[in-house]
Design a protein around this motif. Structure first.
Motif, PDB file in Angstrom:
ATOM      1  N   ASN A  86      27.223  29.082  85.912  1.00 45.21           N
ATOM      2  CA  ASN A  86      27.685  28.514  87.176  1.00 45.21           C
ATOM      3  C   ASN A  86      27.040  29.246  88.341  1.00 45.21           C
ATOM      4  N   GLU A  87      27.377  28.844  89.561  1.00 45.17           N
ATOM      5  CA  GLU A  87      26.704  29.418  90.729  1.00 45.17           C
ATOM      6  C   GLU A  87      27.069  30.872  90.983  1.00 45.17           C
ATOM      7  N   THR A  88      28.143  31.370  90.374  1.00 39.27           N
ATOM      8  CA  THR A  88      28.498  32.780  90.562  1.00 39.27           C
ATOM      9  C   THR A  88      27.715  33.693  89.621  1.00 39.27           C
ATOM     10  N   THR A  89      27.031  33.107  88.618  1.00 38.42           N
ATOM     11  CA  THR A  89      26.354  33.894  87.589  1.00 38.42           C
ATOM     12  C   THR A  89      25.137  34.617  88.172  1.00 38.42           C
ATOM     13  N   SER A  90      25.134  35.932  88.014  1.00 31.77           N
ATOM     14  CA  SER A  90      24.018  36.757  88.514  1.00 31.77           C
ATOM     15  C   SER A  90      23.178  37.249  87.339  1.00 31.77           C
ATOM     16  N   ILE A  91      22.060  37.872  87.644  1.00 30.31           N
ATOM     17  CA  ILE A  91      21.222  38.467  86.590  1.00 30.31           C
ATOM     18  C   ILE A  91      22.001  39.557  85.866  1.00 30.31           C
ATOM     19  N   THR A  92      22.831  40.301  86.609  1.00 33.11           N
ATOM     20  CA  THR A  92      23.693  41.316  85.970  1.00 33.11           C
ATOM     21  C   THR A  92      24.626  40.660  84.959  1.00 33.11           C
ATOM     22  N   ASP A  93      25.196  39.516  85.324  1.00 33.30           N
ATOM     23  CA  ASP A  93      26.085  38.798  84.404  1.00 33.30           C
ATOM     24  C   ASP A  93      25.330  38.342  83.158  1.00 33.30           C
ATOM     25  N   LEU A  94      24.102  37.839  83.355  1.00 32.68           N
ATOM     26  CA  LEU A  94      23.294  37.393  82.216  1.00 32.68           C
ATOM     27  C   LEU A  94      23.022  38.549  81.260  1.00 32.68           C
ATOM     28  N   ASN A  95      22.750  39.717  81.809  1.00 33.11           N
ATOM     29  CA  ASN A  95      22.486  40.877  80.963  1.00 33.11           C
ATOM     30  C   ASN A  95      23.735  41.314  80.199  1.00 33.11           C
ATOM     31  N   LYS A  96      24.906  41.121  80.802  1.00 33.43           N
ATOM     32  CA  LYS A  96      26.145  41.428  80.083  1.00 33.43           C
ATOM     33  C   LYS A  96      26.327  40.481  78.890  1.00 33.43           C
ATOM     34  N   ILE A  97      25.985  39.207  79.097  1.00 32.53           N
ATOM     35  CA  ILE A  97      26.088  38.236  78.009  1.00 32.53           C
ATOM     36  C   ILE A  97      25.114  38.594  76.890  1.00 32.53           C
ATOM     37  N   VAL A  98      23.868  38.887  77.270  1.00 35.27           N
ATOM     38  CA  VAL A  98      22.855  39.250  76.264  1.00 35.27           C
ATOM     39  C   VAL A  98      23.292  40.497  75.507  1.00 35.27           C
ATOM     40  N   ALA A  99      23.907  41.453  76.214  1.00 35.59           N
ATOM     41  CA  ALA A  99      24.371  42.686  75.569  1.00 35.59           C
ATOM     42  C   ALA A  99      25.435  42.404  74.520  1.00 35.59           C
ATOM     43  N   VAL A 100      26.304  41.460  74.800  1.00 38.57           N
ATOM     44  CA  VAL A 100      27.340  41.082  73.817  1.00 38.57           C
ATOM     45  C   VAL A 100      26.684  40.581  72.542  1.00 38.57           C
ATOM     46  N   PHE A 101      25.722  39.675  72.674  1.00 37.80           N
ATOM     47  CA  PHE A 101      25.075  39.105  71.492  1.00 37.80           C
ATOM     48  C   PHE A 101      24.182  40.115  70.788  1.00 37.80           C
ATOM     49  N   ALA A 102      23.530  40.986  71.570  1.00 36.53           N
ATOM     50  CA  ALA A 102      22.708  42.037  70.958  1.00 36.53           C
ATOM     51  C   ALA A 102      23.581  42.962  70.127  1.00 36.53           C
ATOM     52  N   SER A 103      24.747  43.280  70.648  1.00 38.06           N
ATOM     53  CA  SER A 103      25.680  44.143  69.907  1.00 38.06           C
ATOM     54  C   SER A 103      26.178  43.448  68.651  1.00 38.06           C
ATOM     55  N   ALA A 104      26.364  42.126  68.736  1.00 38.68           N
ATOM     56  CA  ALA A 104      26.914  41.383  67.590  1.00 38.68           C
ATOM     57  C   ALA A 104      25.948  41.344  66.412  1.00 38.68           C
TER      58      ALA A 104
END
Length: 949
Positions: free
Chosen positions: A420-438
């Motif tokens: 959504n429009e609130t999503t920042s690059i920092t937010d994207l990296n948090k999402i990627v970190a979740v999946f990388a950890s998984a």
């Protein structure tokens, strides 16, 4: 005096006014007045069993602590709800501004030009983004808008389809789950058969009249529907498309693909999530279907001088006119929210929306690439903002929860992520970190956004949008602030003067009730967030349901219906389910008094019931003999009685218990319309009079503001036997053990504004609620007596008392050429919005002052009405050039060099002394209703388009 008591601030008359008011009325005490108004056999024996009243300060602390129990996670759940940025200039100047949120529906167009322009902007935005020809002023939510699309397409079937009773409606399996549930609720009673399937396998047989598609699909897949819609058209199948409005900035509009209806939600255009609402749905269609279009349409016309003016168009479509022949019972829009969404587009303009859409899409594309580099499979072949990832959902969910992130888990191995429009690059990296950890891979940081389009070239939008000046000139905060203020000044709202609308209860919407709506812990919660993240909401909603149970005397409540008309429909559908559970599928007769509100028969017809109208006596009461005759005649098939109490005529009918018993004796249930509940709370209740279900207008009795025509909330409260059938939701289950499918899209409807009613009840407590009702009755009877001798009151109770409202007779003035409309327009010159005109009796006015108006305001209103009565006396049938026929008088009229009227400028503009202190100027002269319907235009266009050559 307890100066911290909320009731002291909410109730208008002061303690030292009471003696004068009672003397005017002819009652020794307030208790005597109530005893003479409400029949003794339905009076409550004790105060309501509610917790002690809180002060405003105590409530502020309470709601803050309760809000802290909500956990505001980053939610990428999607399914039609996305976090949005509310521009501060819109939040402060519209959302939090009583000039916007306390206004009424713009039935009096001359004093609502600002709101009408704002809604016209909304309609223009919708038309241009969807590629359609006409749009309405908004609907309640996406789910119900889809149901209205189905009903419209069913209504406009071809002659052969109607002859052959073609009744199948195809629903793509890509549809949002809550939309499907609402379609299931709405289809069966009107005889529509839903067929759910894959649009690529649809056979286009002659058994179908329509279809609905989701664009993009519920989990983000973008499909090109051009071929589907073209082939459907060849087979006389009309197609509705539920479309994400932000995606239409980048994707081919469904109108250009040939869609018959395009609908959706505008929530992501600067409206808070609010745990499900209120949000403004949009609805656009072809010009040829305008007579079947649900909801309100704002159109352009001219005033008496030929100047451009706006008004609500094509009112003959409305359920009030069509009654049981109506295809919709829509009685409200989501005006405050549509104004916000329209202003969002005005503020950002086409380039700003393009930037936001590009950023959202680029974020999704960048995330998809990053996850694929981490070893995950992303399965959407084309997408706008939502990707689908194959992963161990259980493992990802555990890690995501630890990082306060929500995804939507489709199954054990599939996850949907909506950005959504609130999503920042920092937010994207948090999402990627979740999946990388998984999956134990190394984290690769995202540094920039990809710009690649992840959808085919043939669905890439090429047409321009938002080309009108209004979307291209207010892009600085200063400019937009002034534009909003300019429009606000054209509207008369409660922050200027009393709006004494009968049956509409325009009371104080206290600031202390409104403030929590701006708190992020309340307005940033996704409606499908896990329940443990919404504990504050769950406590508040459960407590509000319990409070409403106590107030009504009933056993169960659902808050899901997001308007009064939706509440009517929900109540009838619950009654229908109850009868069916007992094997009484044949019970389909709804008895409805002839004086009933227009939505009553419309709702009954939508619930699959056959309406049988019962007579009303000359005194306005239900004809009990006629009711008895029809109840006995239809006893084998009787489903229910729909009754308004006190009556639409503002009277507590003493035969009400006899009436409800009569229905029960003949196998029916009693539905009570709660429009006049402001005369009951704390003194009597629906259970006591013998009802089985009632809806409550929280936007009337329980202080949610009208917002210029919405938002509303219409919960239903039910007796024990109906509790099992209260509606559910397919994503977050709610309701009873044998719940009907969804009434509206969100599990708890417009949950955010329920905070207002919760605060209203908490701060008034049992005593304050009772006093509010007593003073509502006091104020109405005071006006009745003050106007006595000037206007006749059409109906009164057995002791000559009105309830909380009364109807004054205006029909005899026709002898002098004066219509009730002339009185309504003249009241604008005195600084007042007209009471309800010509309902429930043509040529009359229904007045309801509410408890919030003080003695000074009541006297000002009465003085204005008495002065107008004298002006009526001076009028003559042979001379229409009089002060009433020429009303309202604008500032331009009063200051022009020429004055060709047989009365002074002062008499026109300042007829009473008080007006000079706070003059409100209508911005246009009387609008030409007929011209607007003959030359229908419902979007922003140059003035030349409206002026006849």
């Amino acid at each position: 005096m307890k100066t911290d008591a909320f009731a002291l601030r909410h109730i208008g008359p002061r303690e030292n006014d009471l003696e004068h008011m009672l003397k005017t009325i002819g009652a020794a005490t307030l208790n005597q007045l109530i005893d003479e108004t409400i029949p003794s056999d339905i009076r409550l024996k004790s105060d309501l069993d509610l917790e002690p009243a809180m002060t405003e300060y105590e409530f502020a602390n309470h709601i803050q602590k309760l809000g802290n129990k909500n956990k505001v996670f980053q939610s990428y759940i999607g399914l039609g709800y996305n976090a949005a940025i509310i521009p501060a200039v819109i939040q402060r100047n519209v959302f939090e501004n009583p000039g916007w949120y306390t206004a009424y529906t713009p039935y009096q167009a001359e004093i609502a030009q600002g709101r009408l322009e704002a809604i016209l902007n909304f309609q223009t935005m919708v038309i241009e983004l969807t590629g359609m020809e006409i749009a309405n002023a908004s609907l309640l939510d996406e789910g119900t808008a889809a149901a209205e699309a189905m009903a419209l397409l069913f209504d406009v079937r071809s002659r052969d389809q109607k002859k052959n009773k073609t009744n199948k409606f195809f629903v793509s399996e890509e549809i949002l789950p809550q939309t499907l549930s609402v379609l299931q609720t709405r289809s069966s009673p009107i005889g529509v058969e839903l067929v759910i399937g894959n649009h690529e396998e649809f056979d286009f047989s002659s058994e179908y009249f329509g279809a609905i598609l989701q664009y993009p699909g519920k989990f983000g897949q973008v499909n090109d529907y051009t071929a589907f819609i073209s082939k459907a058209a060849e087979n006389e199948i009309k197609v509705a498309v539920a479309a994400d409005i932000l995606s239409l900035v980048k994707l081919t509009p469904p109108g250009e693909m040939g869609a018959a209806v395009v609908l959706g939600t505008t929530q992501r255009f600067g409206i808070p999530l609010g745990y499900g609402g209120p949000h403004a749905a949009y609805f656009a269609t072809k010009d040829e279907y305008k007579r079947s279009m649900p909801g309100r349409i704002i159109g352009v016309t001219v005033d008496t001088d030929g100047n451009r003016a706006l008004r609500m168009a094509l009112q003959t479509r409305e359920q009030h006119i069509k009654r049981d022949k109506a295809t919709s019972n829509i009685c409200t829009a989501q005006v405050l929210l549509s104004v916000m969404a329209g202003m969002y587009s005005v503020y950002h303009g086409p380039k700003g929306l393009q930037y936001i859409a590009d950023k959202v899409h680029a974020s999704a594309a960048t995330l998809a690439n990053a996850l694929e580099q981490s070893g995950y499979l992303q399965t959407n072949t084309a997408f706008f903002d939502t990707i689908v990832v194959k992963a161990d959902a259980k493992k990802v969910k555990t890690i995501a929860k630890e990082n306060e992130i929500n995804f939507y888990y489709i199954d054990d191995n599939t996850i949907s992520i909506s950005l959504n429009e609130t999503t920042s690059i920092t937010d994207l990296n948090k999402i990627v970190a979740v999946f990388a950890s998984a999956n134990g891979t190394a984290l690769t940081l995202i540094e920039t956004l990809s710009e690649t389009n992840h959808f085919p070239e043939n669905v890439n939008r090429t047409s321009p949008f938002l080309t009108h000046d209004v979307f291209n000139k207010y892009h600085s905060e200063t400019a937009l602030m002034r534009y909003i203020k300019m429009l606000e000044r054209k509207d008369l709202a409660l922050n200027h003067s009393m709006i004494s609308l009968g049956s509409c209860t325009m009371k104080l919407n206290a600031a202390s009730e409104m403030l929590p709506l701006s708190m992020p812990q309340w307005n940033n919660i996704h409606p499908f967030a896990p329940l443990d993240q919404a504990q504050g909401y769950q406590e508040m909603l459960a407590k509000l349901e319990q409070q409403l149970n106590v107030i009504t005397g009933f056993a169960g409540t659902t808050l899901q219906p997001n308007s009064g008309a939706q509440g009517e429909y929900a109540g009838l559908m619950v009654i229908r389910a109850y009868h069916q559970s007992r094997g009484d599928h044949h019970r389909n007769i709804a008895l409805i008094p002839s004086s009933a509100h227009g939505t009553n028969p419309a709702s009954a017809a939508m619930a699959g019931m056959k309406v049988v109208v019962t007579k009303t006596l000359e005194n306005g009461n239900i004809d009990v003999d006629d009711l008895r005759e029809k109840a006995i005649l239809h006893k084998d098939n009787l489903a229910c009685l729909m009754v308004t109490y006190p009556s639409t005529h503002g009277v507590f009918e003493s035969a009400i218990i006899e009436i409800t018993q009569l229905i029960h004796d003949n196998g029916g249930q009693v539905y009570m319309d709660g429009a006049n509940m402001n005369a009951q709370v704390g003194l009597t209740n629906p259970a006591t009079i013998g009802a089985d279900v009632c809806h409550l207008n929280l936007h009337k009795t329980f202080a949610i503001p009208h917002g210029g025509g919405g938002p509303g909330v219409g919960p239903i409260c039910v007796a024990p036997q109906l509790v099992p059938f209260l509606p559910t939701n397919p994503v977050i289950p709610t309701g009873g053990e044998n719940a009907i499918t969804a009434i509206s899209a969100a599990p708890w409807g417009s949950a955010l504004v329920c905070l207002i009613s919760y605060g209203y009840i908490c701060m008034l407590g049992a005593e304050g609620l009772r006093q509010s009702t007593e003073y509502a009755i006091l104020n109405a009877n005071y006006i009745k007596e003050k106007l006595n001798g000037h206007y006749d009151t059409l109906y009164s109770g057995e002791n000559g008392r009105a309830a909380h409202e009364m109807i004054i007779e205006c029909r005899p003035f026709k002898e002098k050429g004066i219509e009730v409309t002339d009185i309504a327009k003249r009241l604008m010159d005195y600084g007042f919005h007209a009471p309800t005109v010509s309902f429930p009796v043509a040529g009359t006015m229904m007045i309801e002052p509410t408890e919030s108006e003080n003695l000074e305001e009541l006297d000002r209103f009465c003085d204005a009405m008495i002065a107008i009565r004298k002006e009526i006396e001076a009028a003559t049938l042979d001379n229409p050039n009089n002060i009433l026929k020429n009303a309202p008088h604008t500032l331009m009229m009063a200051t022009t060099d020429s004055w060709n009227f047989p009365y002074s400028r002062e008499a026109a503009a300042f007829p009473l002394e008080y007006i000079a202190e706070n003059k409100f100027w209508p911005t246009v002269r009387r609008v030409d209703e007929a011209y607007g319907d003959r030359n229908l235009n419902c979007s922003c266009a140059p003035i030349e388009a409206y002026i006849e050559s």
